[in-house]
Scaffold this active site. Sequence first.
Site: not given
Ligand SMILES: [Mg+2]
Length: 379
Positions: A8, A106-107
């Site tokens: 993350d 974003d993961e």
């Molecule tokens: Mg993040």
Amino acid sequence: MRWTIYVDIDAFYVSCELRDRPELAGTPVIVGPDPKLGRTRGVVLSASYEARAFGVHSAQPVAQADRLCPAATWLPADFRKYGRISEEVRAYLAPRGDRAQPLSIDEVALELADVDQPTAEARAREIQQGLRSELRLPASLGVATDRTVAKIASDRAKPGGIVTVPPDQIAAFLAPLSVRAIPGVGPKTAERLAVAGITTIADFRRAPPGRLRAVVGGFSHELIRLAEGHPLPRSTADEAGPRSRSAARTLVEDIDAAPELRAVLEELSAELTRSLREEGLTFQTVTVGVRWSDFTRTQRGRTLRAMARTEGTLAAEAARLWAAIWAEEGLPQHRRVRTLSITASHLTPGGPSARSLEMFVDDGPRAPPHRAARTERPP
Ligand SMILES: [Mg+2]
């Protein structure tokens, strides 16, 4: 043993901007509409940890963030850049595991099929360093034998850490955490649980199953299993095949400019196509959804004659549906758009090659533009 490294990126939008503005590193930075320019209606999209120290957080009204942290540098959002960098992260991670599944911009959940704990931990450290040195992005990582636990661990690792949860420590790791740490437990469920006296995951284990079921329904069984330290079973949706995949964007400010909205729609098409391709899914129905600034919703969909999966088909279909919505309900009524979404449904895993399927797709002008149209208004 199978391990998951859950990656993350920290303060993603801010971190993307800091690549271009390294001189701002270590200072309070906020991505969102700058209230000093009179844009007082929007919300914070991302805040650096230095800004968070002042109480700034994402989704906070910008005027409030400005009061809390008047010294912050405000930067406008650049979703094309974030999409590009998200792609870089995925490309970096894909060769470093057996399966890299993107779960948001974003993961990424990276699966290592058959490794021991020291190997998984060493890989996580390499990845964190590599993201930092090669992509100039800070990341927090969770390492566990269960993907949900790995995600929760990545949250506890923020910012910039790595948290490993060995299988025999899952129950002890989860016990003191708030029920909100569980993906899928939102504020409303948490509120209902609190009324029933359940605020931590440990409370779950002590609560009578009947009471839990009354509060969270069928989900309770999975939560109890998780609280006891057992991996979550593959959800029934996974077994039966996924039902739909969507990409959505809530705009920084309500927009009524057609070119900007078309650009957002194109980004969403690309994002959705990418995730379908990564999962090897073909789709047959495309739906475009709009939430207007007055919070009413419009949605239109069309079912193709055959399965499709290329970006061209999805983008073209989405653009057509969007054009109809905009022409009929946006433009004439001077409405502004708050959220745009594209959903692909009637999904099928694998299937014949995209090329042969594309040939059967009916996207000619003769087809009726929409089979399903629906406008919801709040009561
Ligand atoms: Mg993040």
